[in-house]
Scaffold this active site. Structure first.
Site, short mmCIF file in Angstrom:
data_model
loop_
_atom_site.label_atom_id
_atom_site.label_comp_id
_atom_site.label_asym_id
_atom_site.label_seq_id
_atom_site.Cartn_x
_atom_site.Cartn_y
_atom_site.Cartn_z
N ARG A 18 54.32 38.40 26.71
CA ARG A 18 55.77 37.94 26.37
C ARG A 18 56.27 38.37 25.10
NH1 ARG A 18 57.46 32.80 28.45
NH2 ARG A 18 59.08 33.14 27.12
N HIS A 43 37.27 44.47 23.83
CA HIS A 43 37.50 46.12 24.57
C HIS A 43 38.69 46.54 24.30
CE1 HIS A 43 35.55 48.73 28.04
NE2 HIS A 43 36.19 49.22 27.30
N ARG A 45 41.66 49.51 24.53
CA ARG A 45 41.71 50.89 25.38
C ARG A 45 42.84 51.67 24.61
NH1 ARG A 45 39.54 47.46 29.22
NH2 ARG A 45 37.85 48.41 30.70
N GLU A 70 33.37 46.75 22.39
CA GLU A 70 33.04 47.62 23.41
C GLU A 70 34.07 48.52 23.77
OE1 GLU A 70 31.37 44.34 26.65
OE2 GLU A 70 33.52 45.15 26.97
N HIS A 190 29.76 41.78 33.35
CA HIS A 190 30.77 42.06 34.17
C HIS A 190 30.50 41.30 35.45
CE1 HIS A 190 33.91 45.22 35.17
NE2 HIS A 190 33.58 44.62 36.45
N ASP A 191 31.57 40.48 35.67
CA ASP A 191 31.76 39.54 36.80
C ASP A 191 30.39 38.27 36.97
OD1 ASP A 191 33.80 40.91 37.80
OD2 ASP A 191 32.88 42.02 39.27
N GLY A 213 34.25 37.50 30.36
CA GLY A 213 35.61 37.29 29.82
C GLY A 213 36.31 36.81 31.00
N HIS A 214 36.67 37.66 31.98
CA HIS A 214 37.52 37.30 32.87
C HIS A 214 37.33 36.08 33.86
CE1 HIS A 214 40.48 38.66 36.35
NE2 HIS A 214 39.60 37.85 37.02
#
Length: 237
Positions: A18, A43, A45, A70, A190-191, A213-214
């Site tokens: 947004r 993390h 990028r 990271e 991760h996952d 996270g996710h």
């Protein structure tokens, strides 16, 4: 107890969509800690599509637990870490256009480079961790870089666990045992999710920290962030 570090990249993604400051990333990090989270992970990028480099700078004065940054140690990332001096830096071999982390380091091929980067961060008082798979030769090579820890890349475990294959944990257990023998601390990420985290924790000896996270953010859409953080903490006891 294994520490829970919450990756807040997805909060930055939502904010950026947004163009304003809602949700407030810094307030969210403070709330995660208030709810019991034991670390904050970001993390950044190069394209800053979620976490911005300025977010890392701003979080330094906000995070009171452990701050973990990271990323792929390109020069701009190295400069950012040396500037902000987080508790821990996790080295991840991301391609610039990678959607998400999708591989661990080849610590044999890149040993000399990793050794130099690790040494520079450690000289500045920053704990180092190398993102890695379960190949035992690569674990041995990670130890030779002088890194403090490894972070086990758990995507394959999570995918196999999801279809009922609990045997997929075995390479991770073996790698963790070897890493501990070599003097490496053990992180993972991760996952990992509420569905698999307790099983993973029970089968990985000396697991120091998980970075999630996710899945945690998705689960929080249904259950609420405070509740989900405490559900993870309960499973990690």
């Amino acid at each position: 107890m294994t520490k829970l570090s919450v990756n807040i990249n997805k909060i930055a993604t939502l904010r950026n969509s947004r163009g304003g400051n809602v949700p407030n990333l810094l307030k969210f990090a403070e709330d995660i800690e208030r709810f019991g989270g034991q670390g904050i992970t970001i993390h950044p990028r190069p394209d800053e599509r979620h976490i911005k480099y300025q977010d890392a700078r701003d979080l330094v004065s906000v995070v009171k637990t452990e701050f973990n940054i990271e990323g792929n140690p390109i020069q701009s990332f190295i400069d950012l870490v040396l500037e902000t001096k987080p508790t821990q830096v996790t080295l991840v071999p991301d391609a610039i256009d990678a959607l998400t982390s999708n591989a661990g380091w080849d610590t044999i091929k890149h040993q000399s480079f990793l050794q130099e980067v690790v040494q520079e961060f450690q000289q500045n008082g920053i704990r180092t961790s190398i993102f890695i798979g379960t190949d035992l030769k690569l674990v041995e090579a990670a130890a030779k870089t002088g890194s403090d820890r490894i972070e086990l890349y758990t995507e394959d475990f999570a995918a196999q666990f999801n279809i009922g294959n609990k045997e997929a944990i075995k390479p991770y257990t073996t790698a963790a045992v070897l890493a501990h023998t070599l003097g490496l601390g053990i992180n993972a990420g991760h996952d990992l999710s509420l569905d698999n985290i307790q099983f993973f924790k029970e089968n990985i000896p000396n697991l120091a920290e998980v970075s999630i996270g996710h899945s945690l953010i998705v689960e929080s859409l249904y259950l609420g962030i405070e509740n989900v953080v405490n559900m993870y903490l309960h499973r990690l006891q």
